[in-house]
Design a protein around this motif. Structure first.
Motif, PDB file in Angstrom:
ATOM      1  N   GLU A 118      58.245  24.811  22.175  1.00 18.53           N
ATOM      2  CA  GLU A 118      59.176  25.812  22.685  1.00 18.53           C
ATOM      3  C   GLU A 118      60.546  25.167  22.895  1.00 18.53           C
ATOM      4  O   GLU A 118      60.676  24.211  23.660  1.00 18.53           O
ATOM      5  N   THR A 119      61.552  25.691  22.205  1.00 11.96           N
ATOM      6  CA  THR A 119      62.921  25.174  22.312  1.00 11.96           C
ATOM      7  C   THR A 119      63.854  26.303  22.707  1.00 11.96           C
ATOM      8  O   THR A 119      63.904  27.343  22.028  1.00 11.96           O
ATOM      9  N   ARG A 120      64.571  26.094  23.781  1.00  5.99           N
ATOM     10  CA  ARG A 120      65.515  27.105  24.260  1.00  5.99           C
ATOM     11  C   ARG A 120      66.887  26.460  24.487  1.00  5.99           C
ATOM     12  O   ARG A 120      67.015  25.531  25.280  1.00  5.99           O
ATOM     13  N   TRP A 121      67.890  26.952  23.773  1.00  9.41           N
ATOM     14  CA  TRP A 121      69.269  26.504  23.940  1.00  9.41           C
ATOM     15  C   TRP A 121      69.997  27.422  24.910  1.00  9.41           C
ATOM     16  O   TRP A 121      69.853  28.648  24.842  1.00  9.41           O
ATOM     17  N   THR A 122      70.767  26.840  25.817  1.00  9.48           N
ATOM     18  CA  THR A 122      71.566  27.615  26.761  1.00  9.48           C
ATOM     19  C   THR A 122      72.976  27.038  26.823  1.00  9.48           C
ATOM     20  O   THR A 122      73.226  25.904  26.393  1.00  9.48           O
ATOM     21  N   VAL A 123      73.886  27.800  27.370  1.00 13.33           N
ATOM     22  CA  VAL A 123      75.290  27.379  27.460  1.00 13.33           C
ATOM     23  C   VAL A 123      75.500  26.514  28.697  1.00 13.33           C
ATOM     24  O   VAL A 123      75.152  26.900  29.812  1.00 13.33           O
ATOM     25  N   ALA A 124      76.064  25.332  28.487  1.00 12.19           N
ATOM     26  CA  ALA A 124      76.440  24.459  29.598  1.00 12.19           C
ATOM     27  C   ALA A 124      77.927  24.609  29.921  1.00 12.19           C
ATOM     28  O   ALA A 124      78.348  24.458  31.072  1.00 12.19           O
ATOM     29  N   ALA A 125      78.728  24.891  28.904  1.00 20.44           N
ATOM     30  CA  ALA A 125      80.166  25.100  29.099  1.00 20.44           C
ATOM     31  C   ALA A 125      80.703  25.917  27.941  1.00 20.44           C
ATOM     32  O   ALA A 125      80.320  25.706  26.791  1.00 20.44           O
ATOM     33  N   ASP A 126      81.585  26.864  28.253  1.00 19.60           N
ATOM     34  CA  ASP A 126      82.260  27.647  27.221  1.00 19.60           C
ATOM     35  C   ASP A 126      83.713  27.767  27.628  1.00 19.60           C
ATOM     36  O   ASP A 126      84.079  28.608  28.440  1.00 19.60           O
ATOM     37  N   THR A 127      84.538  26.871  27.100  1.00 27.72           N
ATOM     38  CA  THR A 127      85.955  26.802  27.446  1.00 27.72           C
ATOM     39  C   THR A 127      86.783  27.086  26.194  1.00 27.72           C
ATOM     40  O   THR A 127      86.249  27.147  25.090  1.00 27.72           O
ATOM     41  N   GLU A 214      71.402   6.105  28.416  1.00 31.64           N
ATOM     42  CA  GLU A 214      70.163   6.257  27.651  1.00 31.64           C
ATOM     43  C   GLU A 214      69.587   7.662  27.793  1.00 31.64           C
ATOM     44  O   GLU A 214      68.542   7.972  27.213  1.00 31.64           O
ATOM     45  N   GLN A 215      70.259   8.501  28.564  1.00 30.73           N
ATOM     46  CA  GLN A 215      69.817   9.868  28.771  1.00 30.73           C
ATOM     47  C   GLN A 215      70.699  10.815  27.947  1.00 30.73           C
ATOM     48  O   GLN A 215      71.558  10.377  27.184  1.00 30.73           O
ATOM     49  N   VAL A 216      70.496  12.106  28.098  1.00 29.71           N
ATOM     50  CA  VAL A 216      71.286  13.104  27.381  1.00 29.71           C
ATOM     51  C   VAL A 216      72.462  13.531  28.257  1.00 29.71           C
ATOM     52  O   VAL A 216      72.269  13.936  29.400  1.00 29.71           O
ATOM     53  N   LEU A 217      73.671  13.430  27.710  1.00 27.88           N
ATOM     54  CA  LEU A 217      74.882  13.789  28.437  1.00 27.88           C
ATOM     55  C   LEU A 217      75.422  15.108  27.882  1.00 27.88           C
ATOM     56  O   LEU A 217      75.581  15.254  26.664  1.00 27.88           O
ATOM     57  N   VAL A 218      75.721  16.040  28.768  1.00 32.84           N
ATOM     58  CA  VAL A 218      76.276  17.315  28.329  1.00 32.84           C
ATOM     59  C   VAL A 218      77.453  17.689  29.234  1.00 32.84           C
ATOM     60  O   VAL A 218      77.349  17.605  30.463  1.00 32.84           O
ATOM     61  N   PRO A 219      78.601  18.052  28.655  1.00 30.10           N
ATOM     62  CA  PRO A 219      79.745  18.479  29.478  1.00 30.10           C
ATOM     63  C   PRO A 219      79.492  19.861  30.067  1.00 30.10           C
ATOM     64  O   PRO A 219      78.853  20.713  29.434  1.00 30.10           O
ATOM     65  N   THR A 220      79.991  20.084  31.279  1.00 32.98           N
ATOM     66  CA  THR A 220      79.818  21.367  31.943  1.00 32.98           C
ATOM     67  C   THR A 220      81.148  21.838  32.527  1.00 32.98           C
ATOM     68  O   THR A 220      82.087  21.063  32.682  1.00 32.98           O
ATOM     69  N   SER A 221      81.206  23.131  32.833  1.00 32.87           N
ATOM     70  CA  SER A 221      82.424  23.721  33.388  1.00 32.87           C
ATOM     71  C   SER A 221      82.051  24.811  34.367  1.00 32.87           C
ATOM     72  O   SER A 221      81.195  25.650  34.070  1.00 32.87           O
ATOM     73  N   ARG A 222      82.714  24.798  35.513  1.00 29.34           N
ATOM     74  CA  ARG A 222      82.420  25.811  36.529  1.00 29.34           C
ATOM     75  C   ARG A 222      83.218  27.092  36.335  1.00 29.34           C
ATOM     76  O   ARG A 222      82.781  28.171  36.724  1.00 29.34           O
ATOM     77  N   ASP A 223      84.418  26.995  35.752  1.00 33.93           N
ATOM     78  CA  ASP A 223      85.262  28.183  35.651  1.00 33.93           C
ATOM     79  C   ASP A 223      85.563  28.607  34.215  1.00 33.93           C
ATOM     80  O   ASP A 223      86.278  29.579  33.985  1.00 33.93           O
ATOM     81  N   ALA A 229      82.940  18.458  34.623  1.00 36.22           N
ATOM     82  CA  ALA A 229      81.818  17.628  35.057  1.00 36.22           C
ATOM     83  C   ALA A 229      80.984  17.238  33.838  1.00 36.22           C
ATOM     84  O   ALA A 229      81.055  17.874  32.780  1.00 36.22           O
ATOM     85  N   ILE A 230      80.209  16.189  34.011  1.00 36.68           N
ATOM     86  CA  ILE A 230      79.250  15.751  33.000  1.00 36.68           C
ATOM     87  C   ILE A 230      77.874  15.785  33.660  1.00 36.68           C
ATOM     88  O   ILE A 230      77.689  15.230  34.745  1.00 36.68           O
ATOM     89  N   THR A 231      76.919  16.443  33.014  1.00 39.37           N
ATOM     90  CA  THR A 231      75.560  16.491  33.541  1.00 39.37           C
ATOM     91  C   THR A 231      74.677  15.548  32.727  1.00 39.37           C
ATOM     92  O   THR A 231      74.699  15.584  31.489  1.00 39.37           O
ATOM     93  N   SER A 246      61.781  16.889  35.762  1.00 37.82           N
ATOM     94  CA  SER A 246      63.061  16.440  35.220  1.00 37.82           C
ATOM     95  C   SER A 246      64.128  16.391  36.304  1.00 37.82           C
ATOM     96  O   SER A 246      63.978  16.963  37.380  1.00 37.82           O
ATOM     97  N   TYR A 247      65.212  15.703  35.970  1.00 39.26           N
ATOM     98  CA  TYR A 247      66.368  15.622  36.862  1.00 39.26           C
ATOM     99  C   TYR A 247      67.628  16.035  36.111  1.00 39.26           C
ATOM    100  O   TYR A 247      67.823  15.642  34.953  1.00 39.26           O
ATOM    101  N   ASP A 248      68.475  16.824  36.772  1.00 37.67           N
ATOM    102  CA  ASP A 248      69.827  17.111  36.298  1.00 37.67           C
ATOM    103  C   ASP A 248      70.792  16.500  37.304  1.00 37.67           C
ATOM    104  O   ASP A 248      70.814  16.920  38.466  1.00 37.67           O
ATOM    105  N   VAL A 249      71.579  15.527  36.866  1.00 35.36           N
ATOM    106  CA  VAL A 249      72.529  14.873  37.757  1.00 35.36           C
ATOM    107  C   VAL A 249      73.930  15.172  37.259  1.00 35.36           C
ATOM    108  O   VAL A 249      74.311  14.761  36.154  1.00 35.36           O
ATOM    109  N   THR A 250      74.696  15.897  38.044  1.00 29.47           N
ATOM    110  CA  THR A 250      76.033  16.333  37.647  1.00 29.47           C
ATOM    111  C   THR A 250      77.100  15.485  38.321  1.00 29.47           C
ATOM    112  O   THR A 250      77.097  15.319  39.540  1.00 29.47           O
ATOM    113  N   ILE A 251      78.011  14.964  37.500  1.00 31.15           N
ATOM    114  CA  ILE A 251      79.062  14.064  37.978  1.00 31.15           C
ATOM    115  C   ILE A 251      80.425  14.691  37.688  1.00 31.15           C
ATOM    116  O   ILE A 251      80.749  14.956  36.514  1.00 31.15           O
TER     117      ILE A 251
END
Length: 281
Positions: A118-127, A214-223, A229-231, A246-251
């Motif tokens: 099962e693979t589900r893609w979702t939006v992390a940022a849309d700028t 060594e983990q997966v980095l994904v850019p994110t946006s609040r507005d 931020a980078i998650t 799992s862990y999601d760590v947002t910086i």
């Protein structure tokens, strides 16, 4: 992977709209017609219309297969083609493994447990500059439990091409230095929530910090204006036992992180002063 030849009559029909003033619209229609023909021959449902979320769900005694991506990705033909190829190859590979396991179980007079992918893609940022997607993939192959993994995809709207976090950095080592302290602090904070107490360094390797690179980095946006931020997406067993999941760590993007982004991409990222005005998440 199934190789399919598109008939000449279909290619001829798609070769020209006969209306020079409507080339882009004609191309989009022709591409959709051809894609849906290929999908039908491959046993796949038609591609979702542009801007409409796509979801495929199949279940047999061998395999439960799910694949989904959001409307934002469905609006980009190159991403649609990428995902359709992934559907084709991943489903074929999963079915092959399931058949082999079923046959082996039968030969050993052992019950077969159906597989899942099962693979589900979702939006992390849309700028205005970037569309960032994250996927969560669950795999079960008959063992004690399934496993979850992650991927990230970044679409550069300005250049109309796929890119990656690594390609945005001036140096992966400098980027790692810029995020390491904040990452370790926030990871321990998340661990403490799950464990019901503060993390104390010791013999247990799950008390140590891990390498975020060594983990997966994904850019994110609040507005939806800038990447702020980078998650860091961390699968089971990497930062804690399986039971912790799992862990999601947002910086947040700090001035130090901003400085490690290549100049040509900085217009898509929040800088130090801008980040401070928004407040730290």
């Amino acid at each position: 992977m199934l190789a399919i030849s598109v008939p000449a009559f279909l290619l001829a029909a798609c070769s020209s709209s006969g209306n020079p003033g409507n080339d882009s619209a004609g191309d989009a229609v022709n591409e959709a017609v051809a894609a849906n023909f290929v999908n039908a021959m491959a046993g796949l449902p038609p591609a979702a219309p542009a801007g409409v979320p796509f979801s495929l769900s199949e279940k047999t005694d061998l395999l439960e297969f799910v694949y989904a991506y959001p409307a934002e990705a469905a609006a980009i033909p190159r991403l649609v083609r990428k995902f359709r190829r992934d559907i084709d190859t991943s489903r074929a590979d999963a079915l092959k493994m399931a058949r082999e396991d079923r046959d082996a179980a039968k030969a050993a007079d052992f019950p077969f447990r159906g597989h899942s992918l099962e693979t589900r893609w979702t939006v992390a940022a849309d700028t205005p500059r970037f569309l960032a997607l994250r996927s969560e993939t669950y795999v079960f192959t008959g063992g004690a439990h399934g496993m979850t993994g992650y991927e990230a995809l970044i679409w550069d709207k300005a250049r109309k091409r796929e890119t990656s976090m690594a390609a945005l950095m001036t140096s992966s080592a400098d980027f790692a230095d810029a995020i390491r302290d904040a990452f370790c602090e926030r990871l321990d904070r998340e661990r403490a929530v799950k464990r019901g107490g503060p993390v104390v360094r010791g013999d247990d390797p799950f008390t140590d910090c891990i390498d975020p690179m060594e983990q997966v980095l994904v850019p994110t946006s609040r507005d939806g204006k800038l990447i702020d931020a980078i998650t860091v997406l961390i699968g089971p067993y990497a930062a804690g036992p399986y039971a912790e999941g799992s862990y999601d760590v947002t910086i947040p993007v700090t001035p130090a992180i901003f400085a490690t982004i290549k100049t040509e991409y900085q217009d898509g990222f929040a800088g130090g002063a801008d980040q401070e005005s928004r407040g730290t998440p």
